[in-house]
Design a protein around this motif. Structure first.
Motif, short mmCIF file in Angstrom:
data_model
loop_
_atom_site.label_atom_id
_atom_site.label_comp_id
_atom_site.label_asym_id
_atom_site.label_seq_id
_atom_site.Cartn_x
_atom_site.Cartn_y
_atom_site.Cartn_z
N ARG A 61 0.85 -1.20 0.00
CA ARG A 61 0.00 0.00 0.00
C ARG A 61 0.87 1.24 0.00
O ARG A 61 1.69 1.45 0.89
CB ARG A 61 -0.91 -0.01 1.24
N HIS A 62 0.72 2.05 -1.01
CA HIS A 62 1.46 3.30 -1.11
C HIS A 62 0.77 4.37 -0.26
O HIS A 62 -0.44 4.34 -0.09
CB HIS A 62 1.59 3.73 -2.57
N THR A 63 1.55 5.29 0.25
CA THR A 63 1.04 6.24 1.23
C THR A 63 1.23 7.69 0.80
O THR A 63 2.03 8.00 -0.08
CB THR A 63 1.76 6.07 2.57
N LYS A 64 0.47 8.54 1.48
CA LYS A 64 0.76 9.97 1.46
C LYS A 64 0.77 10.41 2.92
O LYS A 64 0.11 9.80 3.77
CB LYS A 64 -0.22 10.77 0.61
N ASN A 65 1.54 11.42 3.18
CA ASN A 65 1.79 11.85 4.55
C ASN A 65 1.54 13.34 4.68
O ASN A 65 1.95 14.12 3.81
CB ASN A 65 3.24 11.55 4.93
N LEU A 66 0.90 13.71 5.76
CA LEU A 66 0.58 15.11 6.02
C LEU A 66 1.25 15.54 7.31
O LEU A 66 1.01 14.95 8.37
CB LEU A 66 -0.94 15.29 6.13
N PHE A 67 2.09 16.57 7.24
CA PHE A 67 2.72 17.15 8.42
C PHE A 67 1.89 18.39 8.76
O PHE A 67 1.87 19.37 8.02
CB PHE A 67 4.17 17.51 8.11
N LEU A 68 1.18 18.30 9.88
CA LEU A 68 0.18 19.30 10.23
C LEU A 68 0.44 19.91 11.60
O LEU A 68 1.08 19.31 12.44
CB LEU A 68 -1.22 18.66 10.22
N LYS A 69 -0.13 21.11 11.80
CA LYS A 69 -0.03 21.76 13.10
C LYS A 69 -1.34 22.45 13.42
O LYS A 69 -2.11 22.80 12.53
CB LYS A 69 1.12 22.77 13.13
N ASP A 70 -1.58 22.64 14.72
CA ASP A 70 -2.74 23.43 15.12
C ASP A 70 -2.25 24.79 15.61
O ASP A 70 -1.06 25.09 15.59
CB ASP A 70 -3.60 22.68 16.16
N LYS A 71 -3.18 25.63 16.07
CA LYS A 71 -2.81 26.99 16.48
C LYS A 71 -2.00 27.04 17.77
O LYS A 71 -1.41 28.05 18.10
CB LYS A 71 -4.06 27.86 16.59
N LYS A 72 -1.96 25.94 18.51
CA LYS A 72 -1.16 25.89 19.73
C LYS A 72 0.19 25.23 19.48
O LYS A 72 0.87 24.83 20.42
CB LYS A 72 -1.92 25.14 20.84
N ASP A 73 0.56 25.12 18.22
CA ASP A 73 1.83 24.52 17.81
C ASP A 73 1.98 23.07 18.24
O ASP A 73 3.08 22.61 18.56
CB ASP A 73 3.03 25.35 18.28
N ASN A 74 0.87 22.34 18.22
CA ASN A 74 0.92 20.89 18.35
C ASN A 74 1.08 20.35 16.94
O ASN A 74 0.39 20.79 16.01
CB ASN A 74 -0.38 20.34 18.97
N TYR A 75 2.00 19.40 16.77
CA TYR A 75 2.30 18.88 15.44
C TYR A 75 1.84 17.43 15.31
O TYR A 75 1.89 16.66 16.27
CB TYR A 75 3.80 18.98 15.15
N PHE A 76 1.42 17.09 14.09
CA PHE A 76 0.88 15.77 13.79
C PHE A 76 1.46 15.27 12.47
O PHE A 76 1.63 16.04 11.52
CB PHE A 76 -0.65 15.84 13.64
#
Length: 165
Positions: free
Chosen positions: A43-58
């Motif tokens: 299974r090929h993937t895509k990845n999202l590097f995300l943040k919220d307004k409190k600088d929590n990263y996902f």
């Protein structure tokens, strides 16, 4: 200092994970990687590097053809507000990788546990997962359970949630 792709692959091997790695020209988008279909199983993937307004990263990893509702995702994964894409300098600072090489395996470089890892439930229905080994010039195939074990061993027990459609 972040691991190199070679150091990552050696670490996976030393941990006893059976992986296969294929070198290829640099891939920057899911569309670029579609040329490899048929050559690389799993299974090929895509990845999202995300943040919220409190600088929590996902770091959210889903199947390459799946859609993610960024307007609602924060509610599901524990974000403090709507999510936006993390800036390239933070991607490098936290995961030790450049845009285009984002991968679930990059949690190995987050030694301070600043990034929460999220794997899509649909992705986890597949036995083999494909991920960049810290470079977009290769694709590494790893068993689903080994990926989870590896991420957990780095201090990033991934949340497995239904984040895509």
């Amino acid at each position: 200092m972040p691991l190199t792709p070679e150091q990552l692959l050696r670490r996976l091997d030393e941990a006893g994970y059976a992986t296969r790695t294929v070198n290829h020209p640099p891939l920057f988008t899911v569309e670029d990687s579609r040329a490899l279909r048929g050559e690389i199983a799993g299974r090929h993937t895509k990845n999202l590097f995300l943040k919220d307004k409190k600088d929590n990263y996902f770091l959210v990893t889903v199947g390459e053809d799946r859609s993610v509702d960024l307007k609602q995702l924060h509610k599901l994964i524990g974000g403090a507000s709507r999510l936006s894409f993390g800036k390239p300098d933070m991607l490098m600072a936290y995961l030790g990788i450049a845009p285009g090489a984002v991968t679930a395996l990059a949690v190995v470089n987050d030694t301070e546990g600043r990034v929460k890892a999220v794997l899509d439930e649909e992705l986890m229905a597949h036995d083999e997962i494909n991920a960049h080994p810290l470079t977009n010039e290769a694709t590494t195939t790893i068993r689903r359970d080994d990926l989870i074990d590896f991420m957990t061993a780095t201090g990033h027990e991934p949340a497995v949630l239904p984040v895509s459609s």
